[in-house]
Design a protein around this motif. Structure first.
Motif, PDB file in Angstrom:
ATOM      1  N   HIS C 112       0.820  -1.225   0.000  1.00  0.00           N
ATOM      2  CA  HIS C 112       0.000   0.000   0.000  1.00  0.00           C
ATOM      3  C   HIS C 112       0.851   1.271   0.000  1.00  0.00           C
ATOM      4  N   ILE C 113       2.019   1.193   0.626  1.00  0.00           N
ATOM      5  CA  ILE C 113       2.848   2.394   0.786  1.00  0.00           C
ATOM      6  C   ILE C 113       4.235   2.213   0.166  1.00  0.00           C
ATOM      7  N   PHE C 114       4.662   3.238  -0.564  1.00  0.00           N
ATOM      8  CA  PHE C 114       6.037   3.268  -1.082  1.00  0.00           C
ATOM      9  C   PHE C 114       6.745   4.471  -0.478  1.00  0.00           C
ATOM     10  N   VAL C 115       8.038   4.334  -0.270  1.00  0.00           N
ATOM     11  CA  VAL C 115       8.880   5.488   0.080  1.00  0.00           C
ATOM     12  C   VAL C 115      10.020   5.525  -0.928  1.00  0.00           C
ATOM     13  N   ASP C 116      10.156   6.644  -1.597  1.00  0.00           N
ATOM     14  CA  ASP C 116      11.176   6.771  -2.642  1.00  0.00           C
ATOM     15  C   ASP C 116      11.098   5.620  -3.638  1.00  0.00           C
ATOM     16  N   GLY C 117       9.861   5.250  -3.995  1.00  0.00           N
ATOM     17  CA  GLY C 117       9.704   4.251  -5.051  1.00  0.00           C
ATOM     18  C   GLY C 117       9.895   2.813  -4.627  1.00  0.00           C
ATOM     19  N   ALA C 118       9.986   2.577  -3.340  1.00  0.00           N
ATOM     20  CA  ALA C 118      10.175   1.199  -2.871  1.00  0.00           C
ATOM     21  C   ALA C 118       9.153   0.834  -1.797  1.00  0.00           C
ATOM     22  N   MET C 119       8.741  -0.453  -1.811  1.00  0.00           N
ATOM     23  CA  MET C 119       7.862  -0.997  -0.773  1.00  0.00           C
ATOM     24  C   MET C 119       8.713  -1.742   0.251  1.00  0.00           C
ATOM     25  N   TYR C 120       8.008  -2.360   1.203  1.00  0.00           N
ATOM     26  CA  TYR C 120       8.658  -3.209   2.187  1.00  0.00           C
ATOM     27  C   TYR C 120       9.625  -4.188   1.508  1.00  0.00           C
ATOM     28  N   ASN C 121      10.725  -4.386   2.141  1.00  0.00           N
ATOM     29  CA  ASN C 121      11.755  -5.329   1.684  1.00  0.00           C
ATOM     30  C   ASN C 121      12.426  -4.874   0.386  1.00  0.00           C
ATOM     31  N   GLY C 122      12.272  -3.589   0.062  1.00  0.00           N
ATOM     32  CA  GLY C 122      13.002  -3.049  -1.083  1.00  0.00           C
ATOM     33  C   GLY C 122      12.403  -3.366  -2.437  1.00  0.00           C
ATOM     34  N   VAL C 123      11.137  -3.806  -2.438  1.00  0.00           N
ATOM     35  CA  VAL C 123      10.493  -4.128  -3.712  1.00  0.00           C
ATOM     36  C   VAL C 123      10.128  -2.827  -4.438  1.00  0.00           C
ATOM     37  N   ALA C 124      10.379  -2.790  -5.747  1.00  0.00           N
ATOM     38  CA  ALA C 124      10.098  -1.584  -6.535  1.00  0.00           C
ATOM     39  C   ALA C 124       8.597  -1.334  -6.633  1.00  0.00           C
ATOM     40  N   ALA C 125       8.203  -0.057  -6.539  1.00  0.00           N
ATOM     41  CA  ALA C 125       6.793   0.330  -6.647  1.00  0.00           C
ATOM     42  C   ALA C 125       6.182  -0.163  -7.953  1.00  0.00           C
ATOM     43  N   ASP C 126       6.994  -0.288  -8.987  1.00  0.00           N
ATOM     44  CA  ASP C 126       6.471  -0.722 -10.284  1.00  0.00           C
ATOM     45  C   ASP C 126       5.976  -2.167 -10.269  1.00  0.00           C
ATOM     46  N   GLU C 127       6.259  -2.878  -9.198  1.00  0.00           N
ATOM     47  CA  GLU C 127       5.690  -4.220  -9.077  1.00  0.00           C
ATOM     48  C   GLU C 127       4.179  -4.144  -8.843  1.00  0.00           C
ATOM     49  N   VAL C 128       3.669  -2.951  -8.564  1.00  0.00           N
ATOM     50  CA  VAL C 128       2.219  -2.752  -8.483  1.00  0.00           C
ATOM     51  C   VAL C 128       1.778  -2.080  -9.777  1.00  0.00           C
ATOM     52  N   SER C 129       1.176  -2.857 -10.671  1.00  0.00           N
ATOM     53  CA  SER C 129       0.726  -2.319 -11.957  1.00  0.00           C
ATOM     54  C   SER C 129      -0.799  -2.187 -11.934  1.00  0.00           C
ATOM     55  N   SER C 130      -1.353  -1.731 -13.047  1.00  0.00           N
ATOM     56  CA  SER C 130      -2.818  -1.624 -13.093  1.00  0.00           C
ATOM     57  C   SER C 130      -3.473  -3.005 -13.078  1.00  0.00           C
ATOM     58  N   HIS C 131      -2.683  -4.057 -13.122  1.00  0.00           N
ATOM     59  CA  HIS C 131      -3.227  -5.411 -12.943  1.00  0.00           C
ATOM     60  C   HIS C 131      -3.169  -5.871 -11.498  1.00  0.00           C
ATOM     61  N   GLY C 132      -2.661  -5.039 -10.604  1.00  0.00           N
ATOM     62  CA  GLY C 132      -2.555  -5.421  -9.204  1.00  0.00           C
ATOM     63  C   GLY C 132      -1.107  -5.541  -8.767  1.00  0.00           C
ATOM     64  N   ALA C 133      -0.923  -5.930  -7.511  1.00  0.00           N
ATOM     65  CA  ALA C 133       0.423  -6.027  -6.930  1.00  0.00           C
ATOM     66  C   ALA C 133       0.998  -7.416  -7.184  1.00  0.00           C
ATOM     67  N   ARG C 134       2.151  -7.449  -7.809  1.00  0.00           N
ATOM     68  CA  ARG C 134       2.828  -8.740  -8.034  1.00  0.00           C
ATOM     69  C   ARG C 134       3.559  -9.187  -6.772  1.00  0.00           C
ATOM     70  N   ARG C 135       3.836  -8.228  -5.901  1.00  0.00           N
ATOM     71  CA  ARG C 135       4.547  -8.544  -4.646  1.00  0.00           C
ATOM     72  C   ARG C 135       3.877  -7.797  -3.497  1.00  0.00           C
ATOM     73  N   ASN C 136       4.030  -8.336  -2.291  1.00  0.00           N
ATOM     74  CA  ASN C 136       3.560  -7.673  -1.062  1.00  0.00           C
ATOM     75  C   ASN C 136       2.060  -7.390  -1.050  1.00  0.00           C
ATOM     76  N   SER C 137       1.271  -8.216  -1.751  1.00  0.00           N
ATOM     77  CA  SER C 137      -0.182  -7.996  -1.741  1.00  0.00           C
ATOM     78  C   SER C 137      -0.774  -8.496  -0.425  1.00  0.00           C
ATOM     79  N   ILE C 138      -2.075  -8.267  -0.260  1.00  0.00           N
ATOM     80  CA  ILE C 138      -2.773  -8.687   0.955  1.00  0.00           C
ATOM     81  C   ILE C 138      -2.785 -10.214   1.104  1.00  0.00           C
ATOM     82  N   MET C 139      -2.437 -10.925   0.037  1.00  0.00           N
ATOM     83  CA  MET C 139      -2.381 -12.397   0.132  1.00  0.00           C
ATOM     84  C   MET C 139      -1.378 -12.847   1.191  1.00  0.00           C
ATOM     85  N   ALA C 140      -0.460 -11.963   1.560  1.00  0.00           N
ATOM     86  CA  ALA C 140       0.492 -12.321   2.620  1.00  0.00           C
ATOM     87  C   ALA C 140      -0.227 -12.628   3.935  1.00  0.00           C
TER      88      ALA C 140
END
Lengths: 309, 309, 309, 309
Positions: C112-140
């Protein structure tokens, strides 16, 4: 006629309208539909007969409609007891649609298709974000498309109810139809090509999608550019489905016509009633009005094109 | 002019068109817009200038838009990596709308309003279930409304930018406007009454909804019936808002015009550009096309009415 | 205590859990809620009293709910006449929600949150596309969050109904509350901090959003990291609203807790009934179950957290 | 065992719980899940292993999912350029679902089913209007269902991967399973009956819906009433599909269990992981929590039931 990747790439370059109406243009070939041409189309009206060219908004799943439109009632006739406005009885509803489905009569905006990461006029695909299209959205057509429509009825020409799904309409057939129907496609026209798909679907149901779909042969792309049509439409999606694809060119008509030429496409137009009216009126041109909703950033819109004879 | 419940009830009866076009009719006053009248309207086109009369589809909440339209991207420019069709790059979206909101340019179907449990032509309100309207749905207008539009610009007549929200337009004002603008409202016309609301909203924002809204005085109802308009529209909702209501007659124009007369209403039409165009073209009549989507069972539809001069 | 951009940046680095559970981890601090801790929490159940900690799903627009949830009936009691399955009478509906609104009880996923283009664990914000989050989604969190919940009731500590909207809860207050309530926040706990917002909203309505919202002081971030909570929740959004923001740190709790620490947040939890139950049961810890829907690629989910005493 | 219309009608009357918990009760058999029973179920937790019993929220059309759930991104990683809150980078989304589909793990509210125009406790079907259910909505379960879950694994009993779709589970099989698994279904339990459908679907895909679906034989209805279960669930829909229907009793389990007994149903529960966990833990009972969203007037809700061992 064999066509390889090189042929498509050179054709794409040859028919390009990028820059033709300025570096910032977002209307593309709609620029060809001038006020004069709109007035001339209106002047052609004779009987005043109006014909809707849209399919009913499909709210039920089908092989060609995996993502049905939604239609929900907010207030129905059963809610008078819940009435917030005493004495005011009403019914209201909600609908929602993902317009680019194969069962919806819709218009494609110029931001709908990218080739190698670029849209019409060289705009980067990244201008379309999850907030919508910043460039080339359907707003380019927001003032309405009102001009001369021309129907080239290929099944009538061939004496069949509908074309074989493997059929690809050639330049020769388009020109044969022009001659037979006494009409010539010209600059600023809205060209509608009938393949009989609507009639076929009515006769045999939505399952026909699995058997492919007739469309325009890729050779027509330069012809469309030479004729300078403003908009292209079909009861299919103009591209044929089910043939062998060329790598990188899964939908050559969409890719060349929308992206290179800047021509808005009308997909899944219902041409059954229109084709019948043309025969009865003995004319294959008419005033056609397409009025997409003012959807900011939209990639297209469901529409109900109205022809007037 | 004082008006009580009795007056409304007798007026409702007096202007009724129930049965006028047969017991099963669902088109109501659209029957007045004949092919001849459509042809005549097209023949009136001169310059071919087209003007959109719709507001942008409002996707942001506001005082006059508590239920914003939705617009979601399904595929944006960021999804090429997720591409199911190799080499085919596209953007697609979804929109949804509850069209009867005060911020949406829409048409009201004849099933939208009931009086004492009945719709136009005496159809029971229960014919509108949570599955949609079995009778009097927007499909009655599916073949498109294409005819002569007439704009009566009351603020221009009064020399103001917009009418006071407490103002109720009278018969005298409508006829004064006809004389001043050199146009006469007649059978089958689409009458648009400008109150300046669109301009006011642009100037002072959506908060103005709290201050009421100008509309037609109830005395206009018999006049509309006498003139036999096919469709009535306004930049407001034709009914005035904020005055004192008569018990059982919260929205007399909606109730008498839609339910008794069978006249489709156009609400929240954007008349700013149209009013300007009328002045520039020095004509207050034009060809107007309204093409609701083919929404089975729908109570109305968002539309983008297009005027051609 | 003055806090500038540098302080936030060093704090963000200091509390980072990136890599702590491996480079590919997407569960973050949920790793601290081990099976043993779940079992211990269940063993703590005494009376079996269950309390819902969710607000009603808000379907009406309000100052704190500009994008209301949708709820539409598909089939109501009025549709037996339209019954597709003879003799089978049912009612069904549809709901839709954009869960991150201020009126919805929801859980924030780590995407849900990025800082300087990165999510938790250093995942790039671009892993969240208009198709949804490829990483760090609520499925965790899809297997459910079931552990010890602890309520720190700050208004009760202060002897007020609700905190002033400008109030920022300090470490001292959290520890004072622990001492007063006889509970200590520890590793793997789900910490709920009551600010009284739910009670305030019930008393004074949704308009209070304009007056700001109490939250945690940024100084609590390192404390939360030291205590190793698995999840943080509040009847507000943990971040205070309305104070002066530090450039780049509009929501320091969200940014540090979700992105750096990998802690899922529970926003807009309804703590009125829970706080009352805690007093009656004289315990401020309980078994808490949060079960987000299995929404692939989701950025969070509306939830109904259930506490058992 | 032959069963005719009379048998169903007498059974419906025999198992009725109408009035059992008072004339205005809306919780039905949830009244059997007392706080004591919740506490006892929590006390049974040993290892703290948690298992999700929900299918992924299906957003793609399939033979058993003609109305897929929607999932749209509102803000993705590509929108930092459109950021309304400088320095605050986030992703957000929307989802919507018509929960009663065959592909969604959901709970049926007591307003979901009517028999002869009446719901549980004799409430008229007309209490469910297009504004939602005024009585017997899912809000009856809003405080959460937290109690002892029991899995009766029939395929395991039969030594097969899944039951034949024509199979109807009998009382004898349920009791055989109890004996074999060392568990006895009692008052207030949440009974889950595994038919292997989830495993079958994973092995052979969604097309299996066309081949029918195993369920409970109608003879089980009185047995369920005698055992006084609080909730009944299955990886199917408890009713078998594809057998011959008795006029007026298209879904006898739904009709008798929901409407007559006031038992909430859990449909399309994913029992694959749960069945495996039961074997590994060597126990077929566990703490089960089901927390429907607080959907006012709702006919049910998608849920993610969480089992704890």
């Amino acid at each position: 006629m064999a066509r390889d990747r090189d042929w498509f790439e050179s054709t794409f370059e040859r028919v390009k309208n990028w820059g033709r109406w300025g570096p910032d243009d977002e209307r593309g070939a709609l620029n060809l539909l001038t006020a004069d041409r709109t007035a001339a189309a209106a002047a052609g009206v004779r009987t005043g007969r109006t014909v809707s060219c849209a399919l009913d908004l499909a709210t039920t799943a089908a092989p060609d409609n995996p993502r049905p439109a939604e239609h929900f009632m907010i207030t129905a006739g059963d809610c008078r007891g819940d009435n917030p406005l005493p004495g005011f009885e009403q019914s209201t509803d909600f609908f929602g649609v993902a317009c680019h489905g194969m069962a919806f009569t819709h218009i494609d905006a110029l931001c709908h298709i990218f080739v190698d990461g670029a849209m019409y006029n060289g705009v980067a695909a990244d201008e379309v974000s999850s907030h919508g299209a910043r460039r080339n959205s359907i707003m380019a057509a927001a003032s309405g498309i009102c001009g001369r429509g021309v129907l080239l009825d290929i099944p009538r020409l061939r004496g069949v109810e509908w074309l074989d799904p493997a059929h690809r309409v050639t330049i020769a057939e388009l020109e044969e139809a022009e001659a037979a129907l006494g009409v010539t496609v010209g600059p600023g026209d809205v060209l509608l090509v009938n393949t009989g798909r609507s009639r076929w679907r009515r006769a045999e149901g939505p399952g026909i999608i699995a058997r492919g779909m007739a469309g325009l042969d890729a050779e027509c792309v330069p012809w469309l550019r030479d004729r300078d049509v403003a908009v292209l439409g079909s009861d299919g999606i103009s591209d044929g489905l089910g043939g062998e694809a060329v790598a990188g060119w899964a939908m050559p008509i969409h890719q060349c016509v929308i992206c290179a030429m800047g021509v808005h496409l009308l997909d899944n137009v219902d041409l059954v009633a229109l084709a019948e009216a043309c025969v009865e009126e003995q004319r294959w041109s008419f005033l056609l009005t397409v009025a997409p909703l003012r959807l900011l950033g939209g990639t297209g819109c469901v529409v109900n094109p109205v022809a007037v004879f």
